[in-house]
Design a protein around this motif. Structure first.
Motif, short mmCIF file in Angstrom:
data_model
loop_
_atom_site.label_atom_id
_atom_site.label_comp_id
_atom_site.label_asym_id
_atom_site.label_seq_id
_atom_site.Cartn_x
_atom_site.Cartn_y
_atom_site.Cartn_z
N VAL A 294 0.84 -1.20 0.00
CA VAL A 294 0.00 0.00 0.00
C VAL A 294 0.88 1.26 0.00
O VAL A 294 0.63 2.23 -0.74
N GLN A 295 1.96 1.21 0.80
CA GLN A 295 2.87 2.37 0.85
C GLN A 295 3.50 2.62 -0.53
O GLN A 295 3.62 3.75 -0.98
N GLU A 296 3.88 1.52 -1.17
CA GLU A 296 4.48 1.66 -2.50
C GLU A 296 3.45 2.22 -3.50
O GLU A 296 3.78 3.11 -4.30
N PHE A 297 2.21 1.74 -3.42
CA PHE A 297 1.18 2.28 -4.32
C PHE A 297 0.99 3.78 -4.09
O PHE A 297 0.82 4.56 -5.04
N GLU A 298 1.05 4.18 -2.83
CA GLU A 298 0.83 5.61 -2.55
C GLU A 298 1.96 6.46 -3.15
O GLU A 298 1.73 7.51 -3.73
N GLN A 299 3.19 5.94 -3.04
CA GLN A 299 4.32 6.68 -3.64
C GLN A 299 4.14 6.77 -5.16
O GLN A 299 4.43 7.78 -5.79
N ARG A 300 3.65 5.68 -5.74
CA ARG A 300 3.47 5.68 -7.20
C ARG A 300 2.35 6.66 -7.58
O ARG A 300 2.42 7.30 -8.62
N ILE A 305 0.84 11.48 -10.39
CA ILE A 305 0.12 12.76 -10.40
C ILE A 305 1.09 13.89 -10.73
O ILE A 305 0.80 14.77 -11.55
N LYS A 306 2.28 13.83 -10.11
CA LYS A 306 3.29 14.88 -10.36
C LYS A 306 3.65 14.91 -11.86
O LYS A 306 3.70 15.97 -12.48
N LEU A 307 3.86 13.73 -12.42
CA LEU A 307 4.29 13.67 -13.82
C LEU A 307 3.16 14.06 -14.78
O LEU A 307 3.36 14.83 -15.72
N LEU A 308 1.97 13.53 -14.53
CA LEU A 308 0.85 13.80 -15.45
C LEU A 308 0.42 15.27 -15.39
O LEU A 308 -0.05 15.83 -16.38
N SER A 309 0.62 15.91 -14.23
CA SER A 309 0.18 17.30 -14.11
C SER A 309 1.01 18.23 -15.01
O SER A 309 0.63 19.36 -15.25
N LYS A 310 2.13 17.72 -15.49
CA LYS A 310 2.94 18.55 -16.39
C LYS A 310 2.52 18.39 -17.85
O LYS A 310 3.08 19.02 -18.74
N LYS A 312 0.02 18.96 -20.85
CA LYS A 312 -1.04 19.89 -21.24
C LYS A 312 -2.38 19.14 -21.39
O LYS A 312 -2.42 18.05 -21.96
N GLY A 313 -3.45 19.70 -20.85
CA GLY A 313 -4.78 19.15 -21.10
C GLY A 313 -5.19 17.98 -20.21
O GLY A 313 -6.25 17.42 -20.40
N PHE A 314 -4.37 17.62 -19.23
CA PHE A 314 -4.77 16.56 -18.30
C PHE A 314 -5.33 17.19 -17.03
O PHE A 314 -4.62 17.89 -16.33
N LYS A 315 -6.62 16.95 -16.77
CA LYS A 315 -7.21 17.43 -15.50
C LYS A 315 -7.19 16.26 -14.52
O LYS A 315 -7.70 15.17 -14.83
N LEU A 316 -6.62 16.51 -13.33
CA LEU A 316 -6.41 15.41 -12.39
C LEU A 316 -7.03 15.71 -11.04
O LEU A 316 -7.13 16.87 -10.65
N ASN A 317 -7.40 14.67 -10.32
CA ASN A 317 -7.71 14.83 -8.90
C ASN A 317 -6.74 13.94 -8.13
O ASN A 317 -5.86 13.32 -8.72
N ASN A 318 -6.89 13.94 -6.81
CA ASN A 318 -5.94 13.15 -5.99
C ASN A 318 -6.74 12.13 -5.19
O ASN A 318 -7.20 12.41 -4.09
N PRO A 319 -6.92 10.92 -5.76
CA PRO A 319 -7.81 9.95 -5.10
C PRO A 319 -7.21 9.35 -3.83
O PRO A 319 -5.99 9.31 -3.67
N ASP A 320 -8.08 8.86 -2.97
CA ASP A 320 -7.66 8.29 -1.68
C ASP A 320 -7.42 6.79 -1.71
O ASP A 320 -6.94 6.22 -0.74
N GLY A 321 -7.81 6.12 -2.80
CA GLY A 321 -7.67 4.67 -2.76
C GLY A 321 -7.55 4.03 -4.13
O GLY A 321 -7.47 4.73 -5.14
N ALA A 322 -7.55 2.69 -4.14
CA ALA A 322 -7.34 1.86 -5.34
C ALA A 322 -6.00 2.23 -6.00
O ALA A 322 -5.18 2.91 -5.39
N PHE A 323 -5.75 1.77 -7.21
CA PHE A 323 -4.48 2.15 -7.84
C PHE A 323 -4.68 2.65 -9.26
O PHE A 323 -4.00 2.22 -10.19
#
Ligand code: GLU
Length: 395
Positions: A294-300, A305-310, A312-323
């Protein structure tokens, strides 16, 4: 040959998740270096303590049919797990073990949904819910949500959509494909609505229960008044990296469990006996044993999120679960990628696959046509390469 097949089969859409995985596999076999982020499948090995119990079961000659609803020791272990993790008291005669949570869900829907009855699905929803409802001649009633409300359908939406044909609501938290976790207040509000409709059943799919980055997991059956009409589905695939072992289970009122057992007895019998023995070990141990995954999934998650936010045109949220991450990519609709005009999320997923060699799944299949699903149950190295490839294609 299509004319020889039933309408039911001809009209049944193939599973979008499994089709994309098959397509990626085929391209890989043809020598193309595809990075598969389509399937929700942990890339970890099954933990040794579980593997060893399966080896012991083989050596102890567990080779015969098990009872259709599962070994009694396993059903007792499942009852203890429900009490320990979910505050739900089930007796063994309320438990049915199946060949994956998918079969548990199919059993319940076949047992309860009559032709023309409506099943409320909270979009985005896992691809197979709608197909399984249609196979039972039920009607999926889809309620929408999007990234602006963290992909959560409200109790009011559910209230407004209930008709005299409504038979069931399917709740899936943590959610596939959005990763959203419905909190206690949100679930209590849904329960308040359902209290006014005592004939509606709730199927609570809790397969991602343990892949949760800090939110409280609330089991719907533990909410006051919901126990007698909730079917709780869970399994070992996601939490214990055991997707291929194919063990799921449900807890339900006895009469529903009995109906599912009768159906399963005519279709597949008991689930694989070695995998059932290994499941006893998996769910008896403390869930802390899988914290490292679970810790490894959270780091991923943070990484992707950090990479995709760079991009253009990707709207993201920050989910609390699943992968999964479920970006809104509708910015690209009507625009060109190379010489291809993107009309919808399916076009986008196909271009990403063919030109960037990254497999994802179109949001259409999950009832959210502006999004694509990206699974980050993959190594950090592959996540970095995959996102760079997408970025290079789009920038
Ligand atoms: N549940 C997983 C997914 O959504 C496995 C594939 C499937 O059964 O849909 O990717």
């Amino acid at each position: 040959m299509k004319e020889f097949l039933t309408d039911k089969i001809n009209n049944l859409p193939p599973s979008a998740t499994l089709s994309m995985a098959a397509k990626a596999r085929e391209l890989k076999n043809n020598g193309i270096d595809i990075i598969g982020l389509s399937l929700g499948e942990p890339d970890f090995n099954t933990p040794d303590f579980i593997k060893n119990s399966a080896i012991d079961a083989i050596n102890q000659n567990y080779n015969s049919y098990s009872p259709v609803d599962g070994y009694s020791e396993l059903k007792e272990a499942i009852c203890k797990k429900f009490k320990r993790d979910n505050k739900i008291i089930y007796n063994p005669d309320q438990i049915v073990v199946s060949t994956g949570a998918k079969q548990s869900i199919a059993n319940v829907i076949q047992a309860l949904i009559k032709p023309g009855e409506e099943v409320i699905l909270l979009a985005p929803f896992w691809v197979s819910y709608s197909a399984i409802v249609l196979m039972a001649d039920g009607i999926p009633k889809i309620l929408e949500s999007d990234i602006t409300n963290d992909f959560k359908v409200t109790a009011k939406q559910i209230n407004d959509s209930i008709s005299e044909k409504t038979k069931m609501v399917i709740i899936n938290s943590p959610n596939n494909p959005s990763g959203s976790v419905y909190n206690k207040d949100e679930l209590n509000e849904i329960a308040s609505v359902l209290r006014n409709h005592p004939d509606i059943f709730i199927l609570s799919d809790e397969i991602y229960e343990h892949i949760n980055y800090g939110s409280e997991h609330v089991s719907f059956a533990s909410i006051e008044g919901m126990y007698d009409r909730t079917i709780t589905v869970n399994g070992i695939a996601k939490a214990f990296a055991m997707t291929g072992w194919r063990i799921g289970y449900l807890g339900a009122p006895v009469w529903i469990a009995k109906a599912c057992t009768k159906l399963q007895g005519q279709v597949t019998s008991g689930a694989n006996c070695i995998a059932q023995r290994a499941t006893i070990e998996a769910i008896t141990q403390s869930p802390n044993k899988i914290n490292y995954m679970v810790q490894e999934f959270e780091q991923r998650k943070d990484l992707i999120i950090k990479l995709l936010s760079k991009i253009k045109g990707f709207k993201l949220n920050n989910p609390d679960g699943a992968f999964y991450i479920f970006p809104d990519i509708s910015y690209y609709f009507g625009r060109k990628i190379g010489d291809i005009t993107i009309k919808n999320a399916s076009d986008f997923a196909i271009v990403i696959l063919e030109k960037a060699h990254v497999a994802t799944v179109t949001g259409d299949a999950f009832g959210s046509p502006k999004n694509i699903r990206i699974s980050y149950a993959a190594s950090k190295e592959n996540i970095i390469i995959a996102v760079n490839r997408i970025k290079d294609l789009l920038h």
